[in-house]
Design a protein around this motif. Sequence first.
Motif, PDB file in Angstrom:
ATOM      1  N   VAL A 159      13.765   2.928   6.929  1.00 31.29           N
ATOM      2  CA  VAL A 159      14.644   1.765   6.726  1.00 31.29           C
ATOM      3  C   VAL A 159      14.464   1.152   5.340  1.00 31.29           C
ATOM      4  O   VAL A 159      15.173   0.222   4.968  1.00 31.29           O
ATOM      5  N   SER A 160      13.496   1.659   4.577  1.00 25.29           N
ATOM      6  CA  SER A 160      13.168   1.037   3.294  1.00 25.29           C
ATOM      7  C   SER A 160      13.573   1.863   2.083  1.00 25.29           C
ATOM      8  O   SER A 160      13.761   1.321   1.005  1.00 25.29           O
ATOM      9  N   TYR A 218       2.878   7.659   4.477  1.00 23.63           N
ATOM     10  CA  TYR A 218       2.693   6.341   3.884  1.00 23.63           C
ATOM     11  C   TYR A 218       1.984   5.445   4.894  1.00 23.63           C
ATOM     12  O   TYR A 218       2.442   5.276   6.012  1.00 23.63           O
ATOM     13  N   ASP A 221      -1.971   2.827   5.408  1.00 21.94           N
ATOM     14  CA  ASP A 221      -2.996   1.950   4.840  1.00 21.94           C
ATOM     15  C   ASP A 221      -3.776   2.593   3.690  1.00 21.94           C
ATOM     16  O   ASP A 221      -4.269   1.904   2.808  1.00 21.94           O
ATOM     17  N   THR A 222      -3.925   3.918   3.729  1.00 23.36           N
ATOM     18  CA  THR A 222      -4.762   4.573   2.722  1.00 23.36           C
ATOM     19  C   THR A 222      -3.957   5.174   1.568  1.00 23.36           C
ATOM     20  O   THR A 222      -4.538   5.751   0.653  1.00 23.36           O
ATOM     21  N   THR A 248      -2.307   3.917  -0.965  1.00 23.15           N
ATOM     22  CA  THR A 248      -2.590   3.409  -2.313  1.00 23.15           C
ATOM     23  C   THR A 248      -3.881   4.017  -2.849  1.00 23.15           C
ATOM     24  O   THR A 248      -3.957   4.388  -4.023  1.00 23.15           O
ATOM     25  N   ASP A 249      -4.884   4.130  -1.998  1.00 18.19           N
ATOM     26  CA  ASP A 249      -6.141   4.759  -2.421  1.00 18.19           C
ATOM     27  C   ASP A 249      -5.898   6.210  -2.823  1.00 18.19           C
ATOM     28  O   ASP A 249      -6.429   6.685  -3.829  1.00 18.19           O
ATOM     29  N   GLU A 250      -5.105   6.906  -2.018  1.00 11.75           N
ATOM     30  CA  GLU A 250      -4.838   8.320  -2.311  1.00 11.75           C
ATOM     31  C   GLU A 250      -4.032   8.460  -3.606  1.00 11.75           C
ATOM     32  O   GLU A 250      -4.282   9.361  -4.408  1.00 11.75           O
ATOM     33  N   ASN A 279      -4.018   6.308  -6.127  1.00  9.16           N
ATOM     34  CA  ASN A 279      -4.926   6.000  -7.230  1.00  9.16           C
ATOM     35  C   ASN A 279      -5.859   7.175  -7.514  1.00  9.16           C
ATOM     36  O   ASN A 279      -6.163   7.482  -8.663  1.00  9.16           O
ATOM     37  N   THR A 292      10.729   5.166  -4.022  1.00 12.05           N
ATOM     38  CA  THR A 292      10.651   3.966  -3.194  1.00 12.05           C
ATOM     39  C   THR A 292       9.280   3.315  -3.301  1.00 12.05           C
ATOM     40  O   THR A 292       9.177   2.109  -3.489  1.00 12.05           O
ATOM     41  N   PHE A 293       8.239   4.119  -3.180  1.00  9.10           N
ATOM     42  CA  PHE A 293       6.899   3.561  -3.054  1.00  9.10           C
ATOM     43  C   PHE A 293       6.085   3.516  -4.350  1.00  9.10           C
ATOM     44  O   PHE A 293       5.227   2.658  -4.512  1.00  9.10           O
ATOM     45  N   GLN A 335       6.554   1.763  -9.650  1.00  6.81           N
ATOM     46  CA  GLN A 335       5.852   0.811 -10.526  1.00  6.81           C
ATOM     47  C   GLN A 335       4.456   1.308 -10.902  1.00  6.81           C
ATOM     48  O   GLN A 335       4.043   1.220 -12.055  1.00  6.81           O
ATOM     49  N   THR A 336       3.753   1.857  -9.925  1.00  8.29           N
ATOM     50  CA  THR A 336       2.389   2.330 -10.185  1.00  8.29           C
ATOM     51  C   THR A 336       2.405   3.490 -11.180  1.00  8.29           C
ATOM     52  O   THR A 336       1.587   3.521 -12.112  1.00  8.29           O
ATOM     53  N   THR A 360       3.325   2.263 -14.660  1.00  9.62           N
ATOM     54  CA  THR A 360       2.184   1.582 -15.272  1.00  9.62           C
ATOM     55  C   THR A 360       1.132   2.589 -15.734  1.00  9.62           C
ATOM     56  O   THR A 360       0.534   2.435 -16.800  1.00  9.62           O
ATOM     57  N   ASN A 376      -9.259  -0.152 -10.123  1.00 10.25           N
ATOM     58  CA  ASN A 376      -9.132  -0.029  -8.664  1.00 10.25           C
ATOM     59  C   ASN A 376     -10.393  -0.519  -7.964  1.00 10.25           C
ATOM     60  O   ASN A 376     -10.319  -1.170  -6.914  1.00 10.25           O
ATOM     61  N   LYS A 417      11.665  -3.864   6.957  1.00 14.52           N
ATOM     62  CA  LYS A 417      11.590  -3.033   5.748  1.00 14.52           C
ATOM     63  C   LYS A 417      10.362  -3.384   4.912  1.00 14.52           C
ATOM     64  O   LYS A 417       9.792  -4.453   5.055  1.00 14.52           O
ATOM     65  N   TYR A 418      10.019  -2.485   4.016  1.00 14.39           N
ATOM     66  CA  TYR A 418       9.008  -2.790   3.023  1.00 14.39           C
ATOM     67  C   TYR A 418       9.614  -3.769   2.012  1.00 14.39           C
ATOM     68  O   TYR A 418      10.757  -3.578   1.580  1.00 14.39           O
ATOM     69  N   MET A 441       9.848  -4.759  -1.531  1.00 13.55           N
ATOM     70  CA  MET A 441       9.488  -4.068  -2.768  1.00 13.55           C
ATOM     71  C   MET A 441      10.057  -4.732  -4.013  1.00 13.55           C
ATOM     72  O   MET A 441       9.337  -4.988  -4.973  1.00 13.55           O
ATOM     73  N   GLN A 456       7.878  -5.853  -7.354  1.00 20.46           N
ATOM     74  CA  GLN A 456       7.837  -4.832  -8.401  1.00 20.46           C
ATOM     75  C   GLN A 456       8.472  -5.396  -9.665  1.00 20.46           C
ATOM     76  O   GLN A 456       9.679  -5.370  -9.845  1.00 20.46           O
ATOM     77  N   ARG A 506      -1.496  -4.479  -5.524  1.00 25.76           N
ATOM     78  CA  ARG A 506      -2.119  -3.150  -5.552  1.00 25.76           C
ATOM     79  C   ARG A 506      -1.177  -2.082  -4.987  1.00 25.76           C
ATOM     80  O   ARG A 506      -1.044  -1.000  -5.540  1.00 25.76           O
ATOM     81  N   ASN A 507      -0.524  -2.411  -3.861  1.00 25.38           N
ATOM     82  CA  ASN A 507       0.337  -1.420  -3.193  1.00 25.38           C
ATOM     83  C   ASN A 507       1.750  -1.378  -3.764  1.00 25.38           C
ATOM     84  O   ASN A 507       2.511  -0.477  -3.445  1.00 25.38           O
ATOM     85  N   THR A 508       2.119  -2.400  -4.535  1.00 27.01           N
ATOM     86  CA  THR A 508       3.479  -2.601  -5.064  1.00 27.01           C
ATOM     87  C   THR A 508       4.516  -2.742  -3.946  1.00 27.01           C
ATOM     88  O   THR A 508       5.701  -2.508  -4.159  1.00 27.01           O
ATOM     89  N   ASN A 509       4.075  -3.100  -2.771  1.00 27.55           N
ATOM     90  CA  ASN A 509       5.003  -3.434  -1.688  1.00 27.55           C
ATOM     91  C   ASN A 509       4.248  -4.165  -0.578  1.00 27.55           C
ATOM     92  O   ASN A 509       3.020  -4.225  -0.601  1.00 27.55           O
ATOM     93  N   ASN A 551     -15.252   3.743  -1.365  1.00 30.55           N
ATOM     94  CA  ASN A 551     -13.826   4.011  -1.536  1.00 30.55           C
ATOM     95  C   ASN A 551     -13.567   4.841  -2.794  1.00 30.55           C
ATOM     96  O   ASN A 551     -12.752   5.760  -2.800  1.00 30.55           O
TER      97      ASN A 551
END
Lengths: 380, 333
Positions: A44-45, A232, A234-235, A237-239, A241, A259-260, A263-264, A267, B41, B146-147, B149, B153, B233-236, B284
């Motif tokens: 949906v996003s 997609y 909880d983890t 963003t760690d993956e 990075n 979508t996700f 920006q990262t 950057t 990070n 929805k996310y 974003m 962003q 951090r997650n940008t969403n 981590n």
Amino acid sequence: MKKGMRKLLNIALTGSMVLGTAAAGSMPVLADDTIKIGVLVADVSGEEAQGFRAYYEDYIAENYDVEFDYTEALADAAGEKAAIEKFVSQGCQAIISLSSSDRAMQIETCEEYGVYYAIASGVLDAEQYETYKGYEYFAGQVGPSNETEFEAGKAMGEYYKEQGVTSAALYGAFIPNPMHVYRTAGVIAGLGDTYGGASDMNEIAGQIFADQRVDTEKVEGGVEIAAYLQGYGDTTTDELNAAIQKNPEVFLSVGMATTFFTQTLNTAGIQFSDIDSFTEANGAAIKDGKLTYLAGKYSSSIGPVFALVKNAVDGNVIRDAEGNAPSFSQSYLVATDGASFDAYYVSDNGDSPIYSKEVLDTVIGSDVTYEAVQTLVEAN
Amino acid sequence: MSTSKRIAGTFAIPVIAAVILEAVCLCSGQNIITNMKSFDNFVVYTAIVMITTMALSINLNSGRFDFSLGSMASLAAVTGAKLSYALLGGGKGSAAAMLVITIIAGIVLGLVSGILYVALRLPPIITSLGVTLIYEGILYTVTGGKYVMTEVQNPSMAAFAGTWIYAAVIIVIVLAFIIFLFDCTAFGYDYNALKSGQKVAVNTGIREIPNAVICYGICGGLMGIVGFLSAARNTNINGGQLNFGSIAIMFTAFLPMFIGSYISRYSNEKLGYLLAAVCMSLLNSTFAVFSNKITASMQSIINALLLVVFLIYLNNENLFVRIFSSRKSRIGE
């Protein structure tokens, strides 16, 4: 005082329940001839999903006597079945599926309840199509075939191999979704790599299905897969990075990266690719960001599926010469810069989509044939 | 306890963790921190874990189990993102505006949760589950599942997440604020008295209800910061966290909370939470080094195992000390 407060809370809670029930009972009443279509969605996003939804809800619903009812993001087959049953209970006459956890089950369920069913932006695999092509309520499928998905991934891989890339991070989106498996298999082949020693489409895809992910240790060849991630959660963003820390020359994605991760990755200064759609945000990513390759569909590419469904509900169930449900393949368009992006985006935008009302009207009606729809799809 | 023993006790766990994890990384020819990006990070993740741990511990140490922390973080972040975007359209100063609004929203959500707890007089675990469902429902209604974003962003948020400095400043400010509030003010003295012996404290005239409500407000504010940091951090922001989907945010803080409590035997408890967060961030970062071999599910299993092992140690500490001492004396003989 305290008792009074508790009473007040109870009254408020009871009141909200009563109001909720009353609101549910006062849903807008549709005109008798309004077609009600349920749409199954897994996303949906995403840019592509939102583009598709805007086309149906803002353009098609404005120009035809139809109402679309969307699901929440469906995560599994059980959710898809429950959603179909809910749509049926709400009086939907047809289901359009953009969700692919278990399409065979979706067809079986729609057949059981006697509602028309069509697949948008994707197709069944050949074996499944053979099984279900004769089902009474299967109105058809329009979208990239598995071979097309593989070729889209392969073209992306070849593009970066020609650029001299030697190290890449790979995002497998939602593997084991077949669409993403075939795209990923294509990327590996396009980079000139092998997977578990295999370079053939079906062998690579078969192994990825078995592994349920890409095992980087099985990838061999000139281009190293420095990092791999999928899904997609909880983890993620760690993956992501972790992938960036490995300094890949390119981040290859088979879906949803725009979508996700835009920006990262912008950057981090890492160029990236995606298989998605031609939307405003993706335009910004390719013009001002680090998106350097986009294989996409345009938002109105789901127009012909609507035509098949509307015809079926109106009594003209379109069938090929053998009496089977139609299956039309669509291919991807590729942009590698702002100019090539605009060439597709500008022609399919807002009030003037490629599959406009004028165009769709040529394949909606009681005398429309299989050949007419086929000609239209192949022309676009 | 001597100062040297205090220092050794305070830094033992982080130093041992750093040495072991660096050794593991060196075995494959790498380091825990590989470049500036991984350091960014590392610091941001440390901030998220430390603040979440503090928010969890404030109520849990007083016997109030709060499941709603994650939903507060998400709903506060969405509120901050939507309002800051409406005000500035993602332009200059968006990150700062979102941070301020998110903290305020978090405090309000925390206070509402606290007021419901004292008004309903139900066990806190039940109230917090209800509050979680309500906040998740509001979140879903606002976002449509929805996310979020577009609102997070923008160059301002990218600049915030692109360096360790802002996160480090937040760590210092939050740590100083929490230490001051709980160790140097009348509110803090009351809180500690209630924590140690609720009945006795109430009998001495300490007002339990306002103290509890303020605690919930502080937790909400802290989770607002966590929501902001996670969004950067997650940008969403995940707007589709229904049916307790937001609870996972809280569970990241359990292991550091126990580690922090252990370190508090030798130094300030809040400093213990920071050092515990550093340990979690080192772990981590090590996972990041081995990301191709250790999948997300394996990471979850490792984290859970570490929690279980540490709890086994804490519950059998005297036994381990006795075994260790008897062996030592036998070797001496």
